[in-house]
Design a protein around this motif. Structure first.
Motif, PDB file in Angstrom:
ATOM      1  N   GLY A  73      46.377 -59.552 -62.483  1.00 20.47           N
ATOM      2  CA  GLY A  73      46.420 -58.094 -62.427  1.00 20.47           C
ATOM      3  C   GLY A  73      46.554 -57.622 -60.992  1.00 20.47           C
ATOM      4  N   ILE A  74      46.977 -56.377 -60.847  1.00 20.23           N
ATOM      5  CA  ILE A  74      47.081 -55.754 -59.535  1.00 20.23           C
ATOM      6  C   ILE A  74      46.401 -54.397 -59.583  1.00 20.23           C
ATOM      7  CG2 ILE A  74      49.159 -56.975 -58.807  1.00 20.23           C
ATOM      8  CD1 ILE A  74      50.816 -54.596 -59.672  1.00 20.23           C
ATOM      9  N   GLY A  75      45.967 -53.933 -58.434  1.00 20.27           N
ATOM     10  CA  GLY A  75      45.255 -52.672 -58.351  1.00 20.27           C
ATOM     11  C   GLY A  75      46.138 -51.530 -57.879  1.00 20.27           C
ATOM     12  N   ALA A  76      45.565 -50.349 -57.905  1.00 15.38           N
ATOM     13  CA  ALA A  76      46.253 -49.164 -57.390  1.00 15.38           C
ATOM     14  C   ALA A  76      45.200 -48.127 -57.046  1.00 15.38           C
ATOM     15  CB  ALA A  76      47.232 -48.607 -58.420  1.00 15.38           C
ATOM     16  N   VAL A  77      45.434 -47.404 -55.982  1.00 12.71           N
ATOM     17  CA  VAL A  77      44.509 -46.370 -55.537  1.00 12.71           C
ATOM     18  C   VAL A  77      45.240 -45.040 -55.532  1.00 12.71           C
ATOM     19  CG1 VAL A  77      43.098 -45.553 -53.607  1.00 12.71           C
ATOM     20  CG2 VAL A  77      43.218 -48.002 -54.107  1.00 12.71           C
ATOM     21  N   GLY A  78      44.589 -43.998 -56.040  1.00 11.82           N
ATOM     22  CA  GLY A  78      45.184 -42.665 -55.981  1.00 11.82           C
ATOM     23  C   GLY A  78      44.880 -41.835 -57.210  1.00 11.82           C
TER      24      GLY A  78
ATOM     25  N   TRP B  52      53.790 -46.968 -60.975  1.00 14.72           N
ATOM     26  CA  TRP B  52      53.275 -46.928 -62.348  1.00 14.72           C
ATOM     27  C   TRP B  52      53.934 -48.031 -63.189  1.00 14.72           C
ATOM     28  CZ3 TRP B  52      49.681 -44.106 -65.160  1.00 14.72           C
ATOM     29  CH2 TRP B  52      48.988 -43.133 -64.439  1.00 14.72           C
ATOM     30  N   HIS B  53      55.240 -48.131 -63.087  1.00 15.96           N
ATOM     31  CA  HIS B  53      55.939 -49.155 -63.865  1.00 15.96           C
ATOM     32  C   HIS B  53      55.468 -50.553 -63.466  1.00 15.96           C
ATOM     33  CE1 HIS B  53      58.569 -46.469 -65.993  1.00 15.96           C
ATOM     34  NE2 HIS B  53      59.085 -45.964 -64.890  1.00 15.96           N
ATOM     35  N   ARG B  54      55.295 -50.774 -62.171  1.00 16.89           N
ATOM     36  CA  ARG B  54      54.904 -52.104 -61.695  1.00 16.89           C
ATOM     37  C   ARG B  54      53.507 -52.491 -62.166  1.00 16.89           C
ATOM     38  NH1 ARG B  54      55.943 -57.253 -60.606  1.00 16.89           N
ATOM     39  NH2 ARG B  54      54.606 -58.099 -58.975  1.00 16.89           N
ATOM     40  N   VAL B  55      52.527 -51.588 -62.031  1.00 18.89           N
ATOM     41  CA  VAL B  55      51.152 -51.906 -62.419  1.00 18.89           C
ATOM     42  C   VAL B  55      51.044 -52.109 -63.929  1.00 18.89           C
ATOM     43  CG1 VAL B  55      48.785 -51.036 -62.513  1.00 18.89           C
ATOM     44  CG2 VAL B  55      50.121 -50.792 -60.411  1.00 18.89           C
ATOM     45  N   LEU B  56      51.669 -51.254 -64.701  1.00 19.99           N
ATOM     46  CA  LEU B  56      51.630 -51.429 -66.153  1.00 19.99           C
ATOM     47  C   LEU B  56      52.365 -52.695 -66.573  1.00 19.99           C
ATOM     48  CD1 LEU B  56      52.234 -47.720 -67.236  1.00 19.99           C
ATOM     49  CD2 LEU B  56      50.091 -49.000 -67.406  1.00 19.99           C
ATOM     50  N   ASP B  57      53.438 -53.029 -65.864  1.00 21.02           N
ATOM     51  CA  ASP B  57      54.195 -54.243 -66.182  1.00 21.02           C
ATOM     52  C   ASP B  57      53.340 -55.485 -65.983  1.00 21.02           C
ATOM     53  OD1 ASP B  57      56.427 -55.659 -66.980  1.00 21.02           O
ATOM     54  OD2 ASP B  57      57.341 -55.691 -64.996  1.00 21.02           O
ATOM     55  N   VAL B  58      52.552 -55.519 -64.908  1.00 19.17           N
ATOM     56  CA  VAL B  58      51.713 -56.683 -64.633  1.00 19.17           C
ATOM     57  C   VAL B  58      50.440 -56.654 -65.476  1.00 19.17           C
ATOM     58  CG1 VAL B  58      50.334 -57.857 -62.873  1.00 19.17           C
ATOM     59  CG2 VAL B  58      52.618 -56.989 -62.305  1.00 19.17           C
ATOM     60  N   ASN B  59      49.720 -55.547 -65.443  1.00 15.29           N
ATOM     61  CA  ASN B  59      48.381 -55.501 -66.045  1.00 15.29           C
ATOM     62  C   ASN B  59      48.389 -55.464 -67.570  1.00 15.29           C
ATOM     63  OD1 ASN B  59      47.655 -55.363 -63.382  1.00 15.29           O
ATOM     64  ND2 ASN B  59      46.496 -53.473 -63.542  1.00 15.29           N
ATOM     65  N   VAL B  60      49.415 -54.868 -68.143  1.00 17.37           N
ATOM     66  CA  VAL B  60      49.465 -54.746 -69.609  1.00 17.37           C
ATOM     67  C   VAL B  60      50.510 -55.698 -70.202  1.00 17.37           C
ATOM     68  CG1 VAL B  60      49.732 -53.181 -71.568  1.00 17.37           C
ATOM     69  CG2 VAL B  60      48.762 -52.325 -69.417  1.00 17.37           C
ATOM     70  N   LEU B  61      51.756 -55.545 -69.770  1.00 18.52           N
ATOM     71  CA  LEU B  61      52.801 -56.411 -70.333  1.00 18.52           C
ATOM     72  C   LEU B  61      52.620 -57.864 -69.921  1.00 18.52           C
ATOM     73  CD1 LEU B  61      55.894 -54.053 -70.054  1.00 18.52           C
ATOM     74  CD2 LEU B  61      54.885 -54.972 -72.130  1.00 18.52           C
ATOM     75  N   GLY B  62      51.946 -58.110 -68.810  1.00 17.26           N
ATOM     76  CA  GLY B  62      51.641 -59.495 -68.444  1.00 17.26           C
ATOM     77  C   GLY B  62      50.801 -60.179 -69.511  1.00 17.26           C
ATOM     78  N   ILE B  63      49.846 -59.438 -70.074  1.00 18.38           N
ATOM     79  CA  ILE B  63      49.028 -59.968 -71.178  1.00 18.38           C
ATOM     80  C   ILE B  63      49.896 -60.205 -72.407  1.00 18.38           C
ATOM     81  CG2 ILE B  63      47.195 -59.359 -72.814  1.00 18.38           C
ATOM     82  CD1 ILE B  63      45.763 -57.957 -70.516  1.00 18.38           C
ATOM     83  N   VAL B  64      50.768 -59.260 -72.690  1.00 20.23           N
ATOM     84  CA  VAL B  64      51.655 -59.383 -73.852  1.00 20.23           C
ATOM     85  C   VAL B  64      52.530 -60.625 -73.722  1.00 20.23           C
ATOM     86  CG1 VAL B  64      53.588 -58.316 -75.082  1.00 20.23           C
ATOM     87  CG2 VAL B  64      51.667 -56.890 -74.289  1.00 20.23           C
ATOM     88  N   ARG B  65      53.151 -60.771 -72.573  1.00 20.51           N
ATOM     89  CA  ARG B  65      54.079 -61.901 -72.392  1.00 20.51           C
ATOM     90  C   ARG B  65      53.366 -63.245 -72.503  1.00 20.51           C
ATOM     91  NH1 ARG B  65      55.695 -58.356 -67.961  1.00 20.51           N
ATOM     92  NH2 ARG B  65      57.584 -57.232 -68.597  1.00 20.51           N
ATOM     93  N   THR B  66      52.227 -63.358 -71.840  1.00 16.70           N
ATOM     94  CA  THR B  66      51.517 -64.635 -71.828  1.00 16.70           C
ATOM     95  C   THR B  66      50.978 -64.989 -73.208  1.00 16.70           C
ATOM     96  OG1 THR B  66      50.880 -64.225 -69.529  1.00 16.70           O
ATOM     97  CG2 THR B  66      49.671 -65.931 -70.721  1.00 16.70           C
ATOM     98  N   THR B  67      50.336 -64.029 -73.860  1.00 19.57           N
ATOM     99  CA  THR B  67      49.773 -64.299 -75.183  1.00 19.57           C
ATOM    100  C   THR B  67      50.871 -64.579 -76.194  1.00 19.57           C
ATOM    101  OG1 THR B  67      47.958 -62.795 -74.625  1.00 19.57           O
ATOM    102  CG2 THR B  67      48.164 -63.474 -76.928  1.00 19.57           C
ATOM    103  N   ARG B  68      51.938 -63.810 -76.128  1.00 22.36           N
ATOM    104  CA  ARG B  68      53.066 -64.006 -77.046  1.00 22.36           C
ATOM    105  C   ARG B  68      53.627 -65.423 -76.919  1.00 22.36           C
ATOM    106  NH1 ARG B  68      57.172 -59.467 -75.994  1.00 22.36           N
ATOM    107  NH2 ARG B  68      57.539 -60.640 -74.085  1.00 22.36           N
ATOM    108  N   ALA B  69      53.773 -65.891 -75.689  1.00 25.16           N
ATOM    109  CA  ALA B  69      54.304 -67.237 -75.475  1.00 25.16           C
ATOM    110  C   ALA B  69      53.331 -68.312 -75.945  1.00 25.16           C
ATOM    111  CB  ALA B  69      54.629 -67.431 -73.995  1.00 25.16           C
ATOM    112  N   ALA B  70      52.031 -68.027 -75.852  1.00 26.88           N
ATOM    113  CA  ALA B  70      51.016 -69.027 -76.215  1.00 26.88           C
ATOM    114  C   ALA B  70      50.682 -69.041 -77.700  1.00 26.88           C
ATOM    115  CB  ALA B  70      49.739 -68.778 -75.411  1.00 26.88           C
ATOM    116  N   LEU B  71      51.040 -68.003 -78.444  1.00 28.11           N
ATOM    117  CA  LEU B  71      50.625 -67.904 -79.846  1.00 28.11           C
ATOM    118  C   LEU B  71      51.000 -69.114 -80.703  1.00 28.11           C
ATOM    119  CD1 LEU B  71      51.070 -64.130 -80.777  1.00 28.11           C
ATOM    120  CD2 LEU B  71      48.975 -65.499 -80.958  1.00 28.11           C
TER     121      LEU B  71
END
Length: 263
Positions: free
Chosen positions: A94-99, A109-128
């Motif tokens: 995950g990555i942080g953001a201040v503001g 916004w796109h970058r943080v959501l891509d890592v923090n949320v879609l990163g979980i989706v991608r990893t779990t989806r591949a591992a299922l």
């Protein structure tokens, strides 16, 4: 290391022995502490990170970017091949953001959501596919106190972690009948390299640290090892009846409203 016995006869970290664990963001901070705790409990672990840098550590390091689906799929398959399968996935990258809501541009916004949320989706989806073949399948997402408490100047970060909390519940509901448990850990402010960088950037790092410590009722920052202990519990067979749960490790910040100490 011995823990308490659960109803199935497994004990604390003893129940991890021989399980195969995949940890994203395991190169530093919470992810590294989690990987170390899993390995100490007898699990065989693989780290997915932009810079895994395992050194002499007893786990496998694989370079992967959770914001890139092809990179994640390739790394997950390599991890499964090296470990002989996957029983546990810990989504810690995950990555942080201040503001405030005014401060962060759309690109951030796109970058943080891509890592923090879609990163979980991608990893779990591949591992299922691998998790479905496990008798002890477990997914643990690293969420945050920011998902449940309004913190100043954390609009983007809080939005991403609120999504993680909801995603955890939805994943738990989707996969419970496949024998795959999904939970999350909600740390308070943790003494990690990211927090250290925030403090270093403050005008008065000592005063800023005191503020962060004071807002947690226990009066100190959470350690990465304390978060890791919660992850280990949720990841292992000792929590076989726990799914769809958020475990707070926040020094009481989410639920306690203690009276100020007498002067």
């Amino acid at each position: 290391m011995t823990g308490t016995t659960d109803g199935a006869g497994t004990t604390g970290t003893d129940g991890l022995r021989g399980l195969r664990a995949l940890v994203t963001g395991g190169g530093s901070g919470i992810g590294r502490a989690v990987t170390r705790a899993l390995a100490s409990g007898g699990a065989h672990a693989a780290v997915l990170d932009l810079a895994p840098d395992c050194g002499e550590e007893p786990w496998t390091g694989l370079t992967a970017d959770v914001a890139d689906d092809a990179s994640v799929r390739a790394a997950v398959e390599e991890a499964a091949a090296r470990l002989g399968g996957i029983d546990i996935v810990v989504n810690s990258a995950g990555i942080g953001a201040v503001g405030t809501v005014e401060d962060n541009p759309d690109e951030q916004w796109h970058r943080v959501l891509d890592v923090n949320v879609l990163g979980i989706v991608r990893t779990t989806r591949a591992a299922l596919p691998h998790l479905r073949r496990s008798a002890h399948a477990s997914v643990v997402n690293i969420c945050s106190i920011a998902a449940t408490a309004g913190l100043p100047r954390r609009a983007l970060y809080s939005a991403s972690k609120g999504a993680v909390a909801s995603l955890t519940l939805a994943m738990a509901a989707d996969h419970v009948h496949e024998g795959i448990r999904v939970n999350c850990v909600n740390p308070g402010t943790v003494d990690t390299p990211w927090v250290a960088r925030l403090l270093d950037a403050a005008g008065d790092p000592g005063a800023e640290r005191a503020v962060l410590e004071a807002r947690q009722p226990m009066g100190r920052l959470v350690t990465a090892e304390e978060v890791a202990a919660a992850v280990v519990y949720l990841a292992g067979p000792a929590s076989a009846s726990v799914t769809g749960t958020a475990l707070a490790v926040d020094g009481g910040m989410a639920g306690l409203r203690p009276r100020p100490a007498a002067r």
